[in-house]
Design a protein around this motif. Structure first.
Motif, PDB file in Angstrom:
ATOM      1  N   GLY A   1       0.822  -1.203   0.000  1.00  0.00           N
ATOM      2  CA  GLY A   1       0.000   0.000   0.000  1.00  0.00           C
ATOM      3  C   GLY A   1       0.850   1.244   0.000  1.00  0.00           C
ATOM      4  N   VAL A   2       0.211   2.364   0.309  1.00  0.00           N
ATOM      5  CA  VAL A   2       0.878   3.657   0.346  1.00  0.00           C
ATOM      6  C   VAL A   2       0.828   4.168   1.778  1.00  0.00           C
ATOM      7  N   TRP A   3       1.990   4.574   2.303  1.00  0.00           N
ATOM      8  CA  TRP A   3       2.111   4.953   3.708  1.00  0.00           C
ATOM      9  C   TRP A   3       2.686   6.353   3.833  1.00  0.00           C
ATOM     10  N   PRO A   4       2.097   7.167   4.693  1.00  0.00           N
ATOM     11  CA  PRO A   4       2.643   8.510   4.894  1.00  0.00           C
ATOM     12  C   PRO A   4       3.834   8.513   5.855  1.00  0.00           C
ATOM     13  N   PHE A   5       4.778   9.398   5.574  1.00  0.00           N
ATOM     14  CA  PHE A   5       5.857   9.670   6.529  1.00  0.00           C
ATOM     15  C   PHE A   5       5.899  11.175   6.731  1.00  0.00           C
TER      16      PHE A   5
END
Ligand SMILES: [Cu+2]
Length: 91
Positions: free
Chosen positions: A50-54
């Motif tokens: 998936g896509v993960w925020p940092f």
């Protein structure tokens, strides 16, 4: 999954009083604090594709809110969509 991601983060600020932080959503460790001139490593094991925020976790300047981004976790050659929302599950 079992693969680990190693973020090597260098704070390039010239002023001594501008620390930056770093964290990825879903990380099991506390956030990183990186002082000017320092390089630190943060290890993250994505739980799923998936896509993960940092983001920067330490208030650094007027542009602090801009210090964020996304990392896509996907198998090589896949077409995992580059999208993310607050509705995604956090494990
Ligand atoms: Cu900041």
């Amino acid at each position: 999954m079992g693969d680990k991601v190693y973020f090597h983060i260098t704070n390039l600020e010239q002023d001594f009083d501008v620390p930056h932080g770093f964290a990825v959503l879903g990380q099991n460790t506390s956030e990183l604090l990186v002082m000017p001139g320092q390089t630190k490593t943060s290890v993250w094991e994505p739980k799923k594709i998936g896509v993960w925020p940092f983001y920067c976790t330490d208030f650094c300047s007027a542009l602090h809110q801009e210090m964020q981004g996304y990392i896509r976790v996907s198998p090589a050659g896949s077409n995992t969509p580059i999208k993310w929302s607050l509705g995604d599950e956090i494990e």
